[in-house]
Design an enzyme around this catalytic site. Structure first.
Site, PDB file in Angstrom:
ATOM      1  N   HIS A  49      -6.700  -9.813  -7.772  1.00  0.00           N
ATOM      2  CA  HIS A  49      -6.739  -8.716  -8.760  1.00  0.00           C
ATOM      3  C   HIS A  49      -5.336  -8.291  -9.194  1.00  0.00           C
ATOM      4  CE1 HIS A  49      -7.393  -4.897 -10.727  1.00  0.00           C
ATOM      5  NE2 HIS A  49      -6.805  -4.255  -9.725  1.00  0.00           N
TER       6      HIS A  49
ATOM      7  N   GLU B 163      -1.507   2.370  -1.209  1.00  0.00           N
ATOM      8  CA  GLU B 163      -2.759   3.089  -0.945  1.00  0.00           C
ATOM      9  C   GLU B 163      -3.674   2.312   0.002  1.00  0.00           C
ATOM     10  OE1 GLU B 163      -6.136   5.568  -3.413  1.00  0.00           O
ATOM     11  OE2 GLU B 163      -5.057   3.965  -4.415  1.00  0.00           O
ATOM     12  N   ASP B 164      -3.718   0.980  -0.142  1.00  0.00           N
ATOM     13  CA  ASP B 164      -4.741   0.208   0.563  1.00  0.00           C
ATOM     14  C   ASP B 164      -4.219  -0.605   1.751  1.00  0.00           C
ATOM     15  OD1 ASP B 164      -6.506   1.156  -1.300  1.00  0.00           O
ATOM     16  OD2 ASP B 164      -6.392  -0.610  -2.595  1.00  0.00           O
TER      17      ASP B 164
ATOM     18  N   ASP C 178      -4.543  -2.697 -15.237  1.00  0.00           N
ATOM     19  CA  ASP C 178      -5.423  -2.626 -14.068  1.00  0.00           C
ATOM     20  C   ASP C 178      -6.852  -2.312 -14.513  1.00  0.00           C
ATOM     21  OD1 ASP C 178      -6.195  -2.259 -11.282  1.00  0.00           O
ATOM     22  OD2 ASP C 178      -6.098  -0.103 -11.662  1.00  0.00           O
TER      23      ASP C 178
END
Length: 722
Positions: free
Chosen positions: A63, A91-92, A154
């Site tokens: 992605h 964030e992830d 995005d």
């Protein structure tokens, strides 16, 4: 502190084909060392996202690399491509900002941080959007436009791969895309992004409608493909005959564009003739105008359907000539004529010929205009404490139908549709707006509330004594004008509230044998600290606005003065009434239940947040109000009162033709303005009318009533309520 490299170079042995494709793209415009940094970003991102997958089952790293590829198609710089690859890591994953900064520099870390903050925002609809989050997003754009470019890319990739989501998520994301992100792409001039976001959003939001319209477009195209080829050949032939360099390109309108037109114009698909259009691309602005003449010579133009966005670009920097011609088959043909440069800006907007560091020298460039818009937003939010109010102002800018207006010197201003002369005044300068009294539109004198149309020349007439008033808020549509007027009125309201609160507190203290001037500064400061107030003015304004009761404040101050003893209220007879002029409109409102007028015996009632609501002493609601004596304020009219006040008259008349005109003429002859008329009762012989009128005082009302009685068609005139 130096941060060690995240992973040794070359830790990932196999580079997937989609990364090699990205590298091939960026290598066409970036040097080898920058391409190597992008490879390094992939290695870091792949390791950070190790084990994570998308809903489709693909490795998650696919992605961010796809997002970076979309940006590479726009020719964005290496820092933006790297930030796109790493945009989900903070964030992830376990990656820290300091690690990113040490490996790729401060700019990349700031871009990733900015996108991370945007990812936490969730919008359900334009009306229900989280206003504070929306403000943060637009301010992040103002700091660095590349943040929103990454976010839009995005969103575009997420929309392309939306099929893996459940139905409810698809609808939520599609609505958010159509109502927030597509308009931002349009405002930044990124028409290619906008068109794809709209079409993907439409397909996810209304799959059946999208399918039906798509099938109708395909069927229409099948019938007209030969006609389109003939028109394209005819256009290019005419350009060649007139020695104008250029090419003609046919285009099919998108399902979303067709659907929007059907909905907005209440037309069926069959009624929409312009499903397809043509674009003529040439090499210079001069050739654009020559091409316009050539195509007008080929087919007859439709009257009033020509627009010149080259001389007067749109607010997002878009430039093109638009015309509609009557084609050879009886259907109108939309044609856009522009240069290759304009075509690039129309498709890519702020991302066209990216020049982040130096900016563009052209005042019409999409980047310069986007920065002007974002700069204005930053100024607006600094003067708008309420996030919801800020969002209201921004929505006007995000969803405009523009009108283009000229100053007497030939300067061009772009304003939203329905903008008034007052909006234009504030667009010129806040000081011009604040002191505006009238306008000249095409050299004719008009009121400030006059709505403007494209092409008009507008001159604002000002006077030093003129100031904004609350009614102006009903006459403006732009965020800048609304913010400036509200700011001025809040300032006035604060001054009135401080003055009125001072009088109320002094009156309450006087009843206790002291005054505000007699309270020591240390005692007063201690009280303000306990009440968590910064200044005395805040306390006084709170009293006037009904947020604190003057008697309670006075009691507490006297208690503090006496070392905590209960105060003894002096029996000094009735307290002196506070005089009002009616001009304290920021603090005073007048009860709609009784419509008090200068000359009436009045009383004030403190309503929290509203201030003092003025009522007549004989108002039927006073029985209820007197149950809270601490909220009742002794007030009276001052000797000098000016202005118009609302009153109501109940008039009983004979029911015959012309009676309404006779009564209205009598009211007008008494120099009163009629606001509204309604029938309360009516039969064959008589009728009862309720007139809402404006008068200066109780005496003026009596004069109006006398004139109405003399008309000979009236059997009774009464003030309402009695």
């Amino acid at each position: 502190m130096e941060v060690a490299p995240l992973t040794p170079p070359g830790a990932v042995a196999d580079v997937p084909p989609y990364v090699l494709a990205l590298e091939d793209k960026v290598s066409t415009y970036l040097p080898a060392e920058q391409v190597a940094r992008i490879r390094r970003a992939f290695i870091v991102g792949a390791e950070a996202h190790e084990g994570q997958t998308r809903k489709s089952g693909e490795p998650y790293i696919t992605h961010p690399v796809a997002v970076a590829t979309i940006l590479a198609d726009l020719g964005l710089d290496a820092e933006t491509i790297i930030a796109a690859i790493l945009h989900d890591t903070l964030e992830d994953t376990r990656l820290e900002r300091a690690e990113l900064e040490g490996e790729f520099g401060t700019t990349v870390a700031e871009l990733v941080d900015g996108v991370t903050k945007l990812d936490k925002m969730r919008f359900t609809s334009r009306a229900e959007a989280d206003a504070e989050s929306f403000r943060k997003m637009l301010l992040a754009m103002a700091r660095d436009l590349r943040v929103i470019l990454i976010k839009l890319s995005d969103r575009l990739h997420n929309m392309r791969t939306l099929g893996a989501k459940d139905a409810e998520s698809r609808r939520r994301i599609a609505r958010e895309t159509l109502e927030i992100y597509a308009p931002i792409a349009q405002r930044l001039g990124m028409n290619k992004f906008k068109a794809e976001l709209q079409d993907l959003g439409f397909r996810a939001m209304y799959p059946d409608r999208h399918r039906v319209i798509s099938e109708r477009i395909r069927a229409a195209l099948g019938n007209r493909r030969e006609a389109m080829a003939r028109i394209e050949t005819a256009l290019e032939g005419r350009l060649a005959a007139d020695h104008i360099p250029g090419r003609a390109i046919s285009r099919i309108k998108s399902p979303w564009s067709i659907y929007s037109k059907m909905r907005n114009e209440h037309k069926s698909f069959a009624q929409l003739m312009d499903v397809y259009g043509f674009r003529v691309v040439t090499d210079s602005a001069m050739h654009c105008y020559q091409a316009l003449g050539a195509v007008h010579g080929l087919y007859k133009p439709v009257d009033s359907r020509f627009k010149d966005f080259i001389a007067i670009p749109k607010a997002n920097g878009y430039q093109s000539l638009h015309t509609v011609l009557l084609g050879p088959f009886g259907a109108p043909i939309e044609i856009q004529i522009r240069t290759a440069e304009m075509d690039s800006v129309a498709e890519r907007g702020v991302a066209a010929h990216w020049a982040y560091k130096t900016g563009s020298s052209s005042s019409n460039s999409a980047q310069a205009r986007a920065r002007e818009w974002l700069s204005a937003l930053a100024d607006s939010q600094a003067n708008t404490p309420s996030a919801a109010e800020f969002l209201e102002n921004v929505k006007i800018d995000l969803f405009p139908d523009e009108v283009y207006l000229f100053t007497p010197r030939g300067e061009i201003f772009s304003l939203p549709r329905h903008a008034t002369a007052l909006d234009f005044a504030y667009a010129v300068h806040t000081d011009v707006g604040d002191h505006a009294v009238a306008a000249r539109v095409d050299k004719k004198l008009v009121p400030l509330r006059t709505k403007l149309i494209s092409g008009q020349q507008v001159e604002i007439i000002t006077a030093p004594s003129a100031v904004p008033n609350p009614a102006w808020l009903e006459s403006v549509v732009t965020g800048k004008a609304r913010t400036a007027i509200r700011q001025y009125l809040k300032h006035l309201q604060h001054e009135d509230a401080v003055d009125f609160g001072h009088r109320m507190l002094d009156r309450a203290l006087d009843a206790r044998g002291t005054s505000l001037d007699a309270i020591p500064a240390t005692t007063l400061q201690r009280y303000l600290d306990e009440a968590k107030l910064k200044r005395l003015e805040e306390l006084l304004a709170d009293i006037a606005l009904g947020n604190r009761m003057p008697d309670q404040v006075a009691t507490q101050l006297v208690a503090a003065l006496g070392g905590g003893r209960a105060p003894v209220v002096a029996d000094a007879g009735p307290a002196e009434k506070i005089r009002i002029t009616g001009a304290e409109r920021g603090v005073l409102t007048f009860g709609n239940c009784c419509h008090p007028l200068p000359g009436d015996d009045i009383v004030g009632y403190l309503s929290s947040g509203k201030g003092i609501v003025v009522h007549r002493v004989e108002c039927p609601n006073m029985v209820e109000f007197r149950k809270s004596p601490e909220r009742c304020v002794a007030i009276e009219w001052d000797r000098d009162v000016s202005g118009d006040y609302r009153a109501q008259l109940r008039i009983e008349v004979l029911n015959r033709p012309g009676v309404l005109a006779t009564v209205a003429a009598a009211i007008a002859a008494a120099e009163s303005n009629i606001e509204n008329v309604e029938y309360i009762e009516r039969d064959t012989s008589a009728a009862t009318l309720l007139f809402a009128i404006e008068v200066r005082s109780r005496t003026h009302l009596a004069e109006v009533m006398r004139r109405v009685r003399r008309t000979g068609v009236v059997s009774g005139v009464y003030r309402h309520p009695l």
